[in-house]
Design a protein around this motif. Structure first.
Motif, PDB file in Angstrom:
ATOM      1  N   VAL A  24       0.787  -1.050  -0.091  1.00 14.84           N
ATOM      2  CA  VAL A  24       0.088  -0.091  -0.171  1.00 14.84           C
ATOM      3  C   VAL A  24       0.796   1.165   0.060  1.00 14.84           C
ATOM      4  O   VAL A  24       1.638   1.744   0.947  1.00 14.84           O
ATOM      5  N   PRO A  25       1.046   1.893  -1.039  1.00 12.06           N
ATOM      6  CA  PRO A  25       2.208   2.888  -1.010  1.00 12.06           C
ATOM      7  C   PRO A  25       2.065   4.340  -0.636  1.00 12.06           C
ATOM      8  O   PRO A  25       2.877   5.100  -0.661  1.00 12.06           O
ATOM      9  N   LYS A  26       0.539   4.640  -0.433  1.00 20.59           N
ATOM     10  CA  LYS A  26       0.304   5.921   0.158  1.00 20.59           C
ATOM     11  C   LYS A  26      -0.791   5.522   1.363  1.00 20.59           C
ATOM     12  O   LYS A  26      -1.885   6.020   1.481  1.00 20.59           O
ATOM     13  N   ALA A  27      -0.058   5.215   2.504  1.00 20.25           N
ATOM     14  CA  ALA A  27      -0.646   4.804   3.696  1.00 20.25           C
ATOM     15  C   ALA A  27      -0.618   5.915   4.835  1.00 20.25           C
ATOM     16  O   ALA A  27      -1.319   5.505   5.804  1.00 20.25           O
ATOM     17  N   ASP A  28      -0.301   7.174   4.497  1.00 17.45           N
ATOM     18  CA  ASP A  28      -0.338   8.256   5.384  1.00 17.45           C
ATOM     19  C   ASP A  28      -1.542   8.169   6.066  1.00 17.45           C
ATOM     20  O   ASP A  28      -2.412   8.672   5.166  1.00 17.45           O
ATOM     21  N   GLY A  29      -1.720   8.525   7.404  1.00 16.91           N
ATOM     22  CA  GLY A  29      -3.188   8.875   7.678  1.00 16.91           C
ATOM     23  C   GLY A  29      -4.027   7.383   8.299  1.00 16.91           C
ATOM     24  O   GLY A  29      -4.759   7.514   9.030  1.00 16.91           O
ATOM     25  N   LEU A  30      -3.328   6.170   7.964  1.00 19.03           N
ATOM     26  CA  LEU A  30      -4.029   4.931   8.517  1.00 19.03           C
ATOM     27  C   LEU A  30      -3.642   4.832   9.768  1.00 19.03           C
ATOM     28  O   LEU A  30      -2.446   4.991  10.281  1.00 19.03           O
ATOM     29  N   ASP A  32      -3.332   2.038  13.435  1.00 26.22           N
ATOM     30  CA  ASP A  32      -2.667   0.717  13.394  1.00 26.22           C
ATOM     31  C   ASP A  32      -3.702  -0.224  13.211  1.00 26.22           C
ATOM     32  O   ASP A  32      -3.715  -1.198  12.565  1.00 26.22           O
ATOM     33  N   ALA A  33      -4.832   0.078  13.775  1.00 30.81           N
ATOM     34  CA  ALA A  33      -6.215  -0.912  13.494  1.00 30.81           C
ATOM     35  C   ALA A  33      -6.477  -1.044  12.211  1.00 30.81           C
ATOM     36  O   ALA A  33      -6.741  -2.228  11.552  1.00 30.81           O
ATOM     37  N   GLN A  34      -6.618   0.055  11.403  1.00 35.75           N
ATOM     38  CA  GLN A  34      -6.737  -0.046   9.938  1.00 35.75           C
ATOM     39  C   GLN A  34      -5.798  -1.004   9.279  1.00 35.75           C
ATOM     40  O   GLN A  34      -5.876  -1.752   8.231  1.00 35.75           O
ATOM     41  N   MET A  35      -4.498  -0.653   9.343  1.00 30.71           N
ATOM     42  CA  MET A  35      -3.517  -1.535   8.636  1.00 30.71           C
ATOM     43  C   MET A  35      -3.499  -2.932   9.101  1.00 30.71           C
ATOM     44  O   MET A  35      -3.352  -3.846   8.172  1.00 30.71           O
ATOM     45  N   GLN A  36      -3.904  -3.163  10.153  1.00 29.00           N
ATOM     46  CA  GLN A  36      -3.969  -4.599  10.691  1.00 29.00           C
ATOM     47  C   GLN A  36      -5.003  -5.244   9.911  1.00 29.00           C
ATOM     48  O   GLN A  36      -5.019  -6.363   9.289  1.00 29.00           O
ATOM     49  N   THR A  37      -6.227  -4.608   9.855  1.00 30.00           N
ATOM     50  CA  THR A  37      -7.425  -5.156   9.209  1.00 30.00           C
ATOM     51  C   THR A  37      -7.270  -5.304   7.718  1.00 30.00           C
ATOM     52  O   THR A  37      -7.871  -6.326   7.197  1.00 30.00           O
ATOM     53  N   ILE A  38      -6.594  -4.261   6.940  1.00 28.52           N
ATOM     54  CA  ILE A  38      -6.356  -4.622   5.790  1.00 28.52           C
ATOM     55  C   ILE A  38      -5.164  -5.729   5.365  1.00 28.52           C
ATOM     56  O   ILE A  38      -5.455  -6.463   4.474  1.00 28.52           O
ATOM     57  N   ALA A  39      -4.427  -5.803   6.405  1.00 29.43           N
ATOM     58  CA  ALA A  39      -3.280  -7.036   6.221  1.00 29.43           C
ATOM     59  C   ALA A  39      -3.968  -8.218   6.148  1.00 29.43           C
ATOM     60  O   ALA A  39      -3.892  -9.184   5.525  1.00 29.43           O
ATOM     61  N   LYS A  40      -5.074  -8.296   7.328  1.00 32.41           N
ATOM     62  CA  LYS A  40      -6.011  -9.588   7.394  1.00 32.41           C
ATOM     63  C   LYS A  40      -6.804  -9.718   6.262  1.00 32.41           C
ATOM     64  O   LYS A  40      -7.056 -10.932   5.856  1.00 32.41           O
ATOM     65  N   GLU A  41      -7.229  -8.695   5.579  1.00 32.47           N
ATOM     66  CA  GLU A  41      -8.148  -8.869   4.449  1.00 32.47           C
ATOM     67  C   GLU A  41      -7.467  -9.383   3.415  1.00 32.47           C
ATOM     68  O   GLU A  41      -7.930 -10.167   2.538  1.00 32.47           O
ATOM     69  N   PHE A  42      -6.238  -8.765   2.995  1.00 32.11           N
ATOM     70  CA  PHE A  42      -5.277  -9.378   1.991  1.00 32.11           C
ATOM     71  C   PHE A  42      -5.132 -10.853   2.486  1.00 32.11           C
ATOM     72  O   PHE A  42      -4.884 -11.704   1.493  1.00 32.11           O
ATOM     73  N   ASN A  43      -4.718 -11.232   3.724  1.00 32.62           N
ATOM     74  CA  ASN A  43      -4.341 -12.605   4.187  1.00 32.62           C
ATOM     75  C   ASN A  43      -3.098 -12.998   3.398  1.00 32.62           C
ATOM     76  O   ASN A  43      -3.016 -14.274   3.138  1.00 32.62           O
TER      77      ASN A  43
END
Length: 295
Positions: A24-30, A32-43
Protein backbone atom coordinates in the motif's frame (compact mmCIF):
# COMPACT_ATOMS: atom_id res chain seq x y z
CA UNK A 1 -11.39 6.86 1.56
CA UNK A 2 -9.73 4.99 -1.31
CA UNK A 3 -6.14 3.82 -1.47
CA UNK A 4 -4.16 2.22 -4.31
CA UNK A 5 -2.35 -1.04 -3.74
CA UNK A 6 0.04 -3.26 -5.67
CA UNK A 7 0.44 -7.03 -5.67
CA UNK A 8 3.91 -8.47 -6.16
CA UNK A 9 5.59 -11.85 -6.29
CA UNK A 10 8.90 -11.62 -4.46
CA UNK A 11 12.10 -13.68 -4.71
CA UNK A 12 11.20 -14.44 -8.32
CA UNK A 13 10.77 -12.72 -11.66
CA UNK A 14 8.06 -15.16 -12.76
CA UNK A 15 4.43 -14.26 -12.26
CA UNK A 16 2.55 -16.45 -9.77
CA UNK A 17 5.76 -17.90 -8.32
CA UNK A 18 7.74 -16.68 -5.32
CA UNK A 19 6.15 -15.16 -2.22
CA UNK A 20 3.10 -12.90 -2.75
CA UNK A 21 3.14 -9.43 -1.20
CA UNK A 22 0.67 -6.57 -0.99
CA UNK A 23 2.09 -3.03 -0.97
CA UNK A 24 0.00 0.00 0.00
CA UNK A 25 2.17 2.89 -1.28
CA UNK A 26 0.23 5.87 0.14
CA UNK A 27 -0.60 4.79 3.67
CA UNK A 28 -0.21 8.13 5.47
CA UNK A 29 -3.16 8.65 7.80
CA UNK A 30 -3.97 4.99 8.37
CA UNK A 31 -4.30 3.87 11.98
CA UNK A 32 -2.67 0.78 13.42
CA UNK A 33 -6.07 -0.90 13.55
CA UNK A 34 -6.79 -0.08 9.90
CA UNK A 35 -3.44 -1.47 8.76
CA UNK A 36 -3.97 -4.68 10.71
CA UNK A 37 -7.46 -5.03 9.24
CA UNK A 38 -6.18 -4.48 5.70
CA UNK A 39 -3.40 -7.03 6.21
CA UNK A 40 -5.97 -9.53 7.46
CA UNK A 41 -8.15 -8.82 4.43
CA UNK A 42 -5.30 -9.50 1.99
CA UNK A 43 -4.44 -12.59 4.08
CA UNK A 44 -0.93 -12.83 2.64
CA UNK A 45 2.11 -13.64 4.74
CA UNK A 46 2.84 -9.90 4.87
CA UNK A 47 1.41 -6.59 3.74
CA UNK A 48 3.66 -3.53 3.73
CA UNK A 49 2.52 0.08 4.13
CA UNK A 50 4.63 2.95 2.78
CA UNK A 51 4.65 6.41 4.35
CA UNK A 52 6.45 9.68 3.87
CA UNK A 53 9.84 9.35 5.60
CA UNK A 54 10.62 11.05 8.89
CA UNK A 55 13.96 12.24 7.47
CA UNK A 56 13.88 14.13 4.18
CA UNK A 57 16.95 12.33 2.79
CA UNK A 58 15.22 8.95 3.10
CA UNK A 59 12.89 7.51 0.45
CA UNK A 60 10.03 6.10 2.54
CA UNK A 61 8.99 4.76 5.91
CA UNK A 62 7.73 1.15 6.07
CA UNK A 63 5.45 -0.75 8.39
CA UNK A 64 5.03 -4.49 7.94
CA UNK A 65 2.02 -6.54 9.06
CA UNK A 66 1.14 -10.22 8.92
CA UNK A 67 -2.60 -11.00 9.14
CA UNK A 68 -2.11 -11.20 12.92
CA UNK A 69 0.66 -8.83 14.05
CA UNK A 70 3.17 -6.15 13.13
CA UNK A 71 6.80 -7.14 12.51
CA UNK A 72 9.86 -4.94 13.09
CA UNK A 73 11.55 -6.41 10.02
CA UNK A 74 10.89 -8.88 7.23
CA UNK A 75 12.90 -9.66 4.15
CA UNK A 76 10.38 -10.12 1.36
CA UNK A 77 8.46 -6.90 2.20
CA UNK A 78 11.79 -5.04 2.24
CA UNK A 79 12.79 -6.47 -1.16
CA UNK A 80 9.31 -5.85 -2.61
CA UNK A 81 9.14 -2.28 -1.28
CA UNK A 82 12.61 -1.49 -2.60
CA UNK A 83 11.62 -2.73 -6.06
CA UNK A 84 8.37 -0.71 -6.02
CA UNK A 85 10.18 2.46 -4.94
CA UNK A 86 12.97 1.90 -7.43
CA UNK A 87 10.57 1.32 -10.33
CA UNK A 88 8.17 4.15 -9.43
CA UNK A 89 10.84 6.79 -8.76
CA UNK A 90 13.54 5.49 -11.14
CA UNK A 91 16.03 5.08 -8.29
CA UNK A 92 19.06 2.82 -8.09
CA UNK A 93 19.23 3.11 -4.30
CA UNK A 94 16.46 3.58 -1.75
CA UNK A 95 16.63 4.37 1.96
CA UNK A 96 13.76 2.85 3.95
CA UNK A 97 12.89 3.58 7.57
CA UNK A 98 11.75 0.36 9.28
CA UNK A 99 10.98 -0.39 12.91
CA UNK A 100 14.32 -2.19 13.16
CA UNK A 101 16.23 0.78 11.73
CA UNK A 102 17.29 2.33 8.44
CA UNK A 103 17.67 -0.07 5.50
CA UNK A 104 19.48 0.98 2.32
CA UNK A 105 18.81 -1.17 -0.73
CA UNK A 106 20.45 -1.15 -4.14
CA UNK A 107 17.92 -1.66 -6.94
CA UNK A 108 18.35 -2.82 -10.53
CA UNK A 109 15.34 -2.03 -12.71
CA UNK A 110 15.09 -5.00 -15.10
CA UNK A 111 11.96 -3.86 -16.93
CA UNK A 112 8.84 -1.80 -16.18
CA UNK A 113 7.47 -4.38 -13.74
CA UNK A 114 10.54 -6.34 -12.58
CA UNK A 115 13.40 -5.32 -10.35
CA UNK A 116 16.13 -6.79 -8.19
CA UNK A 117 17.10 -5.46 -4.78
CA UNK A 118 19.74 -6.29 -2.21
CA UNK A 119 20.38 -4.76 1.17
CA UNK A 120 22.73 -5.05 4.11
CA UNK A 121 21.05 -6.32 7.26
CA UNK A 122 20.18 -3.45 9.62
CA UNK A 123 20.79 -5.85 12.53
CA UNK A 124 23.36 -8.61 12.19
CA UNK A 125 22.19 -12.11 13.01
CA UNK A 126 23.26 -13.50 16.37
CA UNK A 127 22.58 -16.60 18.43
CA UNK A 128 19.78 -15.96 20.92
CA UNK A 129 19.05 -19.47 22.18
CA UNK A 130 19.66 -23.19 21.97
CA UNK A 131 17.54 -26.19 20.98
CA UNK A 132 18.66 -29.34 22.76
CA UNK A 133 15.63 -31.64 22.50
CA UNK A 134 16.54 -33.67 19.40
CA UNK A 135 13.73 -36.17 19.97
CA UNK A 136 11.24 -33.32 20.30
CA UNK A 137 12.50 -31.72 17.08
CA UNK A 138 12.17 -35.03 15.25
CA UNK A 139 8.63 -35.54 16.54
CA UNK A 140 7.54 -32.05 15.48
CA UNK A 141 9.02 -32.40 12.00
CA UNK A 142 7.98 -36.01 11.42
CA UNK A 143 11.54 -37.23 10.82
CA UNK A 144 14.08 -39.42 12.60
CA UNK A 145 16.60 -38.09 15.12
CA UNK A 146 19.44 -39.20 12.85
CA UNK A 147 18.01 -36.96 10.09
CA UNK A 148 18.85 -33.86 12.17
CA UNK A 149 22.14 -32.14 11.36
CA UNK A 150 24.01 -31.39 8.14
CA UNK A 151 27.76 -31.16 7.73
CA UNK A 152 28.93 -29.15 10.80
CA UNK A 153 25.57 -27.45 11.34
CA UNK A 154 23.50 -28.09 14.45
CA UNK A 155 20.17 -26.58 15.60
CA UNK A 156 20.12 -23.16 17.25
CA UNK A 157 17.98 -20.05 17.65
CA UNK A 158 19.17 -16.97 15.76
CA UNK A 159 17.70 -13.53 15.12
CA UNK A 160 18.40 -10.64 12.77
CA UNK A 161 15.38 -8.80 14.19
CA UNK A 162 12.92 -11.71 14.29
CA UNK A 163 13.94 -14.99 16.02
CA UNK A 164 13.88 -18.31 14.18
CA UNK A 165 14.60 -21.84 15.32
CA UNK A 166 17.13 -23.05 12.73
CA UNK A 167 17.20 -26.81 12.16
CA UNK A 168 19.63 -28.39 9.67
CA UNK A 169 18.60 -31.74 8.18
CA UNK A 170 20.61 -34.39 6.43
CA UNK A 171 19.63 -33.76 2.81
CA UNK A 172 16.97 -32.43 0.43
CA UNK A 173 15.04 -35.71 0.55
CA UNK A 174 14.51 -35.28 4.31
CA UNK A 175 13.53 -31.64 3.76
CA UNK A 176 10.93 -32.64 1.16
CA UNK A 177 9.17 -35.19 3.37
CA UNK A 178 8.68 -33.07 6.50
CA UNK A 179 5.31 -33.57 8.18
CA UNK A 180 4.94 -30.88 10.82
CA UNK A 181 2.95 -31.46 14.01
CA UNK A 182 1.63 -27.93 14.53
CA UNK A 183 0.03 -28.75 17.89
CA UNK A 184 3.36 -29.93 19.33
CA UNK A 185 5.49 -27.24 17.66
CA UNK A 186 5.09 -24.47 20.33
CA UNK A 187 6.17 -26.88 23.07
CA UNK A 188 9.51 -27.57 21.38
CA UNK A 189 10.16 -24.31 19.51
CA UNK A 190 9.44 -21.99 22.39
CA UNK A 191 10.90 -18.65 21.31
CA UNK A 192 8.75 -15.74 20.18
CA UNK A 193 6.34 -16.69 17.33
CA UNK A 194 7.49 -20.36 17.41
CA UNK A 195 8.89 -20.08 13.88
CA UNK A 196 11.15 -22.88 12.62
CA UNK A 197 13.41 -22.71 9.55
CA UNK A 198 14.58 -26.11 8.36
CA UNK A 199 17.48 -26.14 5.91
CA UNK A 200 20.03 -28.36 4.23
CA UNK A 201 23.05 -28.00 1.97
CA UNK A 202 22.46 -28.92 -1.68
CA UNK A 203 25.83 -29.73 -3.29
CA UNK A 204 24.04 -31.90 -5.85
CA UNK A 205 21.89 -28.99 -7.12
CA UNK A 206 23.72 -26.72 -9.60
CA UNK A 207 21.47 -23.66 -9.18
CA UNK A 208 21.68 -23.21 -5.41
CA UNK A 209 23.73 -23.99 -2.32
CA UNK A 210 21.02 -24.29 0.34
CA UNK A 211 17.37 -25.39 0.43
CA UNK A 212 14.98 -24.38 3.20
CA UNK A 213 11.38 -24.45 4.44
CA UNK A 214 9.73 -22.23 7.06
CA UNK A 215 6.78 -23.05 9.32
CA UNK A 216 5.26 -20.69 11.86
CA UNK A 217 4.21 -17.12 12.65
CA UNK A 218 0.58 -18.18 12.23
CA UNK A 219 1.14 -18.72 8.50
CA UNK A 220 1.51 -22.47 8.16
CA UNK A 221 4.29 -22.80 5.59
CA UNK A 222 5.78 -19.67 4.01
CA UNK A 223 7.21 -19.83 0.48
CA UNK A 224 10.05 -17.34 0.94
CA UNK A 225 11.19 -15.91 4.27
CA UNK A 226 13.82 -13.18 4.09
CA UNK A 227 13.97 -12.62 7.84
CA UNK A 228 14.67 -16.33 8.36
CA UNK A 229 17.35 -16.28 5.66
CA UNK A 230 18.84 -13.26 7.43
CA UNK A 231 18.85 -15.19 10.72
CA UNK A 232 20.49 -18.15 8.97
CA UNK A 233 23.45 -15.92 8.05
CA UNK A 234 24.49 -16.02 11.72
CA UNK A 235 24.64 -19.81 11.82
CA UNK A 236 26.37 -19.95 8.44
CA UNK A 237 28.98 -17.49 9.70
CA UNK A 238 29.73 -19.61 12.77
CA UNK A 239 30.56 -22.56 10.53
CA UNK A 240 32.64 -20.91 7.81
CA UNK A 241 36.20 -22.30 7.64
CA UNK A 242 37.88 -18.90 7.90
CA UNK A 243 38.31 -16.15 10.48
CA UNK A 244 38.41 -13.33 7.91
CA UNK A 245 36.73 -13.52 4.52
CA UNK A 246 33.45 -13.48 2.60
CA UNK A 247 30.98 -16.15 1.48
CA UNK A 248 28.03 -15.93 -0.90
CA UNK A 249 25.16 -18.39 -1.14
CA UNK A 250 22.03 -18.96 -3.19
CA UNK A 251 19.10 -20.38 -1.23
CA UNK A 252 15.93 -21.94 -2.58
CA UNK A 253 12.66 -22.03 -0.66
CA UNK A 254 9.02 -22.68 -1.56
CA UNK A 255 9.66 -25.46 -4.10
CA UNK A 256 7.60 -27.97 -2.09
CA UNK A 257 4.68 -25.50 -2.24
CA UNK A 258 4.91 -24.84 -5.98
CA UNK A 259 6.03 -21.25 -5.22
CA UNK A 260 9.80 -21.41 -5.84
CA UNK A 261 11.84 -18.57 -4.37
CA UNK A 262 15.49 -17.67 -4.94
CA UNK A 263 17.25 -15.71 -2.18
CA UNK A 264 20.86 -14.57 -2.29
CA UNK A 265 22.87 -14.40 0.94
CA UNK A 266 26.19 -12.77 1.67
CA UNK A 267 28.29 -12.71 4.84
CA UNK A 268 31.65 -11.28 5.77
CA UNK A 269 33.75 -12.04 8.81
CA UNK A 270 36.70 -10.26 10.36
CA UNK A 271 38.72 -11.83 13.17
CA UNK A 272 36.10 -14.59 13.40
CA UNK A 273 33.25 -12.11 13.98
CA UNK A 274 30.34 -11.46 11.61
CA UNK A 275 30.66 -7.86 10.40
CA UNK A 276 28.33 -7.84 7.38
CA UNK A 277 25.28 -9.71 6.20
CA UNK A 278 23.05 -9.08 3.19
CA UNK A 279 20.16 -10.65 1.34
CA UNK A 280 18.75 -10.05 -2.11
CA UNK A 281 16.18 -11.15 -4.62
CA UNK A 282 13.98 -10.17 -7.52
CA UNK A 283 10.34 -9.09 -7.52
CA UNK A 284 7.66 -8.61 -10.14
CA UNK A 285 4.50 -6.47 -9.98
CA UNK A 286 1.59 -8.72 -10.94
CA UNK A 287 -1.43 -6.54 -10.21
CA UNK A 288 -2.83 -3.31 -8.84
CA UNK A 289 -6.11 -2.11 -7.48
CA UNK A 290 -7.93 0.22 -5.11
CA UNK A 291 -8.91 -0.29 -1.50
CA UNK A 292 -12.24 1.26 -0.57
CA UNK A 293 -12.25 1.89 3.19
CA UNK A 294 -15.78 3.27 3.11
CA UNK A 295 -14.95 6.46 4.95
Amino acid sequence: MKLPYLLLDVFTRERFKGNPLAVVPKADGLSDAQMQTIAKEFNLSETVFLFKPAAERNTASLRIFTPYQELPFAGHPTIGSAVVLGLQHKLNAVRMEEKIGLVTALVDRLDKSVGEARFALPKLSSRVGEIDDMLGIAQVLGINVEDIGCDLYKPGVFSAGVPFHLVPVRNAEVLARLSVNHALKPKIFTHDRHAVYIFTLTPEEPDNDIAARMFGMGLGEDPGTGAAAAALIGLLAENQPFATGQSDFVLRQGHEMGRPCRITLQLRKENDALVHGAIGGQAIIVGEGTLDLGE
